[in-house]
Design a protein around this motif. Structure first.
Motif, PDB file in Angstrom:
ATOM      1  N   ALA A 139     -14.095  12.636  26.188  1.00  8.69           N
ATOM      2  CA  ALA A 139     -14.289  11.997  24.884  1.00  8.69           C
ATOM      3  C   ALA A 139     -14.250  10.486  25.015  1.00  8.69           C
ATOM      4  CB  ALA A 139     -13.210  12.461  23.902  1.00  8.69           C
ATOM      5  N   THR A 140     -14.846   9.830  24.040  1.00  9.13           N
ATOM      6  CA  THR A 140     -14.786   8.374  23.987  1.00  9.13           C
ATOM      7  C   THR A 140     -13.368   7.938  23.625  1.00  9.13           C
ATOM      8  OG1 THR A 140     -15.469   8.425  21.665  1.00  9.13           O
ATOM      9  CG2 THR A 140     -17.193   8.110  23.320  1.00  9.13           C
ATOM     10  N   ALA A 141     -12.921   6.847  24.207  1.00  5.60           N
ATOM     11  CA  ALA A 141     -11.608   6.277  23.885  1.00  5.60           C
ATOM     12  C   ALA A 141     -11.751   5.491  22.590  1.00  5.60           C
ATOM     13  CB  ALA A 141     -11.117   5.392  25.027  1.00  5.60           C
ATOM     14  N   SER A 142     -11.852   6.214  21.485  1.00  7.14           N
ATOM     15  CA  SER A 142     -12.153   5.615  20.200  1.00  7.14           C
ATOM     16  C   SER A 142     -11.520   6.450  19.100  1.00  7.14           C
ATOM     17  CB  SER A 142     -13.675   5.560  19.995  1.00  7.14           C
ATOM     18  OG  SER A 142     -14.014   5.185  18.685  1.00  7.14           O
ATOM     19  N   GLY A 143     -11.116   5.798  18.015  1.00  6.41           N
ATOM     20  CA  GLY A 143     -10.622   6.508  16.846  1.00  6.41           C
ATOM     21  C   GLY A 143      -9.437   7.396  17.153  1.00  6.41           C
ATOM     22  N   GLY A 144      -9.425   8.562  16.514  1.00  7.03           N
ATOM     23  CA  GLY A 144      -8.334   9.507  16.684  1.00  7.03           C
ATOM     24  C   GLY A 144      -8.348  10.245  18.004  1.00  7.03           C
ATOM     25  N   ASN A 145      -9.431  10.116  18.783  1.00  8.32           N
ATOM     26  CA  ASN A 145      -9.473  10.777  20.096  1.00  8.32           C
ATOM     27  C   ASN A 145      -8.295  10.348  20.962  1.00  8.32           C
ATOM     28  OD1 ASN A 145     -11.937  11.714  19.178  1.00  8.32           O
ATOM     29  ND2 ASN A 145     -13.172  10.418  20.511  1.00  8.32           N
ATOM     30  N   ILE A 146      -7.918   9.087  20.836  1.00 14.29           N
ATOM     31  CA  ILE A 146      -6.833   8.532  21.646  1.00 14.29           C
ATOM     32  C   ILE A 146      -5.498   9.167  21.279  1.00 14.29           C
ATOM     33  CG2 ILE A 146      -5.633   6.390  22.250  1.00 14.29           C
ATOM     34  CD1 ILE A 146      -8.246   4.917  21.537  1.00 14.29           C
ATOM     35  N   GLU A 147      -5.356   9.582  20.015  1.00 11.21           N
ATOM     36  CA  GLU A 147      -4.121  10.229  19.576  1.00 11.21           C
ATOM     37  C   GLU A 147      -4.077  11.709  19.953  1.00 11.21           C
ATOM     38  OE1 GLU A 147      -3.134   9.196  15.440  1.00 11.21           O
ATOM     39  OE2 GLU A 147      -4.600   7.560  15.638  1.00 11.21           O
ATOM     40  N   ALA A 148      -5.248  12.311  20.110  1.00  6.94           N
ATOM     41  CA  ALA A 148      -5.302  13.733  20.437  1.00  6.94           C
ATOM     42  C   ALA A 148      -5.173  13.987  21.928  1.00  6.94           C
ATOM     43  CB  ALA A 148      -6.604  14.335  19.918  1.00  6.94           C
ATOM     44  N   LEU A 149      -5.776  13.140  22.744  1.00  7.26           N
ATOM     45  CA  LEU A 149      -5.833  13.350  24.189  1.00  7.26           C
ATOM     46  C   LEU A 149      -5.016  12.304  24.935  1.00  7.26           C
ATOM     47  CD1 LEU A 149      -9.640  14.056  24.769  1.00  7.26           C
ATOM     48  CD2 LEU A 149      -7.795  15.738  24.834  1.00  7.26           C
ATOM     49  N   CYS A 150      -4.427  12.713  26.041  1.00  2.61           N
ATOM     50  CA  CYS A 150      -3.757  11.801  26.959  1.00  2.61           C
ATOM     51  C   CYS A 150      -4.611  11.709  28.211  1.00  2.61           C
ATOM     52  CB  CYS A 150      -2.355  12.305  27.295  1.00  2.61           C
ATOM     53  SG  CYS A 150      -1.459  11.256  28.463  1.00  2.61           S
ATOM     54  N   GLU A 151      -5.151  10.532  28.464  1.00  5.92           N
ATOM     55  CA  GLU A 151      -6.068  10.328  29.581  1.00  5.92           C
ATOM     56  C   GLU A 151      -5.460  10.813  30.896  1.00  5.92           C
ATOM     57  OE1 GLU A 151      -8.558   9.162  32.628  1.00  5.92           O
ATOM     58  OE2 GLU A 151      -8.969   9.694  30.550  1.00  5.92           O
ATOM     59  N   GLY A 152      -6.223  11.673  31.579  1.00  4.63           N
ATOM     60  CA  GLY A 152      -5.816  12.180  32.876  1.00  4.63           C
ATOM     61  C   GLY A 152      -4.789  13.280  32.836  1.00  4.63           C
ATOM     62  N   ALA A 153      -4.257  13.588  31.651  1.00  4.85           N
ATOM     63  CA  ALA A 153      -3.251  14.647  31.533  1.00  4.85           C
ATOM     64  C   ALA A 153      -3.774  15.825  30.722  1.00  4.85           C
ATOM     65  CB  ALA A 153      -1.982  14.098  30.889  1.00  4.85           C
ATOM     66  N   THR A 154      -4.433  15.551  29.590  1.00  3.80           N
ATOM     67  CA  THR A 154      -4.974  16.634  28.775  1.00  3.80           C
ATOM     68  C   THR A 154      -6.478  16.494  28.546  1.00  3.80           C
ATOM     69  OG1 THR A 154      -4.408  15.414  26.754  1.00  3.80           O
ATOM     70  CG2 THR A 154      -2.786  17.000  27.575  1.00  3.80           C
ATOM     71  N   GLY A 155      -7.082  15.473  29.107  1.00  8.30           N
ATOM     72  CA  GLY A 155      -8.519  15.284  28.963  1.00  8.30           C
ATOM     73  C   GLY A 155      -8.937  14.004  29.632  1.00  8.30           C
ATOM     74  N   ILE A 156     -10.217  13.680  29.503  1.00  9.74           N
ATOM     75  CA  ILE A 156     -10.765  12.445  30.077  1.00  9.74           C
ATOM     76  C   ILE A 156     -11.274  11.578  28.946  1.00  9.74           C
ATOM     77  CG2 ILE A 156     -12.589  11.466  31.506  1.00  9.74           C
ATOM     78  CD1 ILE A 156     -12.388  13.812  33.347  1.00  9.74           C
ATOM     79  N   LEU A 157     -10.787  10.351  28.886  1.00  3.35           N
ATOM     80  CA  LEU A 157     -11.230   9.366  27.909  1.00  3.35           C
ATOM     81  C   LEU A 157     -12.046   8.290  28.612  1.00  3.35           C
ATOM     82  CD1 LEU A 157      -7.908   8.974  25.882  1.00  3.35           C
ATOM     83  CD2 LEU A 157     -10.015  10.027  25.052  1.00  3.35           C
ATOM     84  N   VAL A 158     -13.190   7.937  28.022  1.00  2.00           N
ATOM     85  CA  VAL A 158     -14.092   6.979  28.647  1.00  2.00           C
ATOM     86  C   VAL A 158     -14.462   5.908  27.636  1.00  2.00           C
ATOM     87  CG1 VAL A 158     -15.033   8.781  30.151  1.00  2.00           C
ATOM     88  CG2 VAL A 158     -16.204   8.229  28.007  1.00  2.00           C
ATOM     89  N   PRO A 159     -14.964   4.759  28.091  1.00  2.00           N
ATOM     90  CA  PRO A 159     -15.375   3.704  27.153  1.00  2.00           C
ATOM     91  C   PRO A 159     -16.435   4.216  26.178  1.00  2.00           C
ATOM     92  CG  PRO A 159     -15.281   2.848  29.388  1.00  2.00           C
ATOM     93  CD  PRO A 159     -15.108   4.325  29.497  1.00  2.00           C
ATOM     94  N   PRO A 160     -16.333   3.835  24.904  1.00  2.00           N
ATOM     95  CA  PRO A 160     -17.331   4.287  23.923  1.00  2.00           C
ATOM     96  C   PRO A 160     -18.675   3.608  24.103  1.00  2.00           C
ATOM     97  CG  PRO A 160     -15.764   2.781  22.916  1.00  2.00           C
ATOM     98  CD  PRO A 160     -15.264   3.039  24.304  1.00  2.00           C
ATOM     99  N   GLU A 161     -19.687   4.202  23.505  1.00  9.02           N
ATOM    100  CA  GLU A 161     -21.048   3.650  23.485  1.00  9.02           C
ATOM    101  C   GLU A 161     -21.630   3.490  24.883  1.00  9.02           C
ATOM    102  OE1 GLU A 161     -22.237   3.697  20.680  1.00  9.02           O
ATOM    103  OE2 GLU A 161     -21.056   2.719  19.128  1.00  9.02           O
TER     104      GLU A 161
END
Length: 420
Positions: free
Chosen positions: A318-340
């Protein structure tokens, strides 16, 4: 009018709560409310759903689950995810007297609005009726309604995430706001292998294909073209398995957006690697059929399908944007990447394709996290506590329900918000 129930709640000690809904586009807010009302304590609060169309999709969703609905009047439908014209605002103002009469006739102590169009069409009537208004903020924190109307009209604001919460300021609803993450049925179970096999047979594709899902309305905030660009980027790389992007959802503009997305796919030379699958239910089943959820959205308040993917064991990028950051923990429960950034989304997906053991570990951790954090019963308890708090606060003239309960307030020009 058809769909109206004339009886009062059988349990006379319980307090009725009105849940109006403007429009007939079923989205995340409706499923969240469904999870809430199914878990309210019936000895304390009795939900009454007031859909705009008695035979529409929203009414059917709740009636199919045994939830009481009634449509007592006609009122103005605002456009979905578009600006509201002054003419529409004038029409909304004309609806207010009949809405007030209805709310007073039913003696609702609480009105609970759940999306931008409903805030715009029912918030003022709720306050003028003498009811307490719970403004459930599920959309853009920059929306005019939240910034200008909620500070005046809402008794309490519940935001689905910190991101969606009203910003502090001289004129702000922040002082009466709190965060309560959306409700989910955490006991959901899906047969992932069976669901995946169903997709393989339907699409007639290579059984080794990696199915990467997009779930949601085809609206700008969801960035459907960015999802397609990420799939095109990914398909051009050296991967151990073929990939296919599956877009579960639809637009609500007469097919214009679907045609634009197909044209975009042809221009990018995508062929059959991206398929539009239409809106399908139940969502968790189709999420379980996918090998991965790719969330391209920007500024998503708290994506429902993201949490549902976590609950059924589908890995998420998911993009590291909005509520995604509150739902996921980067590298622990998902992958967060720069938006756009289509390449960044493709990089995240590629990492999971090449390292399936990592994908499985993330999915398992995400499932445990979602089950512990987003239960529908605890959510209902927190919302009932908000109702309790509001009902302990007296309102001006609330005792006199036959006359005006607050000063005259002119309707504000609002932009309707899409559901999550």
């Amino acid at each position: 009018m058809k769909g109206m129930a004339n009886d009062r709640p059988a349990n006379l000690t319980a307090r009725p709560v009105c849940f109006p809904f403007t429009g007939d586009v079923v989205g995340g807010s409706h499923f969240s409310v469904l999870g809430l009302v199914e878990n309210l304590d019936p000895s304390r609060y009795v939900p009454v759903i007031v859909p705009q169309f008695p035979d529409g999709a929203v009414a059917k969703l709740f009636r199919d689950h045994g939830i009481r609905t009634e449509t007592p009047m006609h009122w103005t439908e605002l456009p979905y995810d578009r600006n509201v014209s002054p003419w529409k605002i004038a029409q909304v103002a004309k609806d207010i007297p009949s809405q007030i009469r209805y709310l007073r006739s039913r003696r609702y102590p609480v009105v609970h609005t759940n999306d931008g169009r409903t805030h715009a069409t029912w918030a003022l009537a709720a306050r003028l009726s003498g009811a307490r208004l719970l403004w459930h903020q599920r959309g853009d924190p920059g929306a005019l309604g939240l910034r200008l109307a909620a500070p005046l009209l809402a008794n309490q604001v519940v935001a689905v995430s910190q991101f969606a919460s009203p910003r502090p300021g001289l004129w702000s609803a922040a002082r009466k706001a709190q965060v309560v993450h959306s409700a989910f049925a955490t006991d959901v179970q899906e047969d992932r292998a069976s669901a995946r096999t169903q997709l393989i047979h339907e699409l007639g594709c290579d059984p080794r294909t990696v199915f990467i899902g997009f779930f949601g309305a085809f609206i700008p905030r969801k960035r459907p073209k960015l999802f397609m660009d990420a799939i095109a980027e990914l398909a051009g790389r050296d991967l151990p398995r073929p990939v296919m992007g599956l877009m579960f959802g639809e637009a609500y503009d007469g097919g214009r957006t679907e045609r634009e997305l197909k044209d975009h796919g042809r221009q990018r030379g995508m062929g059959n690697i991206v398929r539009q699958m239409g809106f399908r239910t139940p969502g968790p089943h189709w999420l379980a059929a996918c090998d991965m959820l790719l969330v391209s959205a920007y500024g998503e308040p708290f994506g429902r399908t993201l949490i549902e993917a976590m609950l059924v064991g589908t890995p998420v990028v998911a993009t590291a944007s909005g509520g995604n950051i509150e739902a996921l923990c980067e590298g622990a429960t998902g992958i967060l990447v720069p938006p756009e950034d289509a390449a960044a989304l493709a990089n995240g997906a590629q990492a999971l394709i090449k390292r399936p053991e990592t994908a499985q570990a993330l999915a398992s951790a995400a499932m445990a996290s979602a089950k512990s954090r987003f239960g529908d019963r605890s959510h209902a308890e927190r919302i009932m506590a908000v109702y309790d708090e509001m009902l302990r606060i007296p309102l001006p003239n609330a005792a006199d329900r036959s006359g005006p309960s607050s000063p005259s307030i002119k309707p504000l020009g609002l932009k309707s918000e899409a559901t999550s």
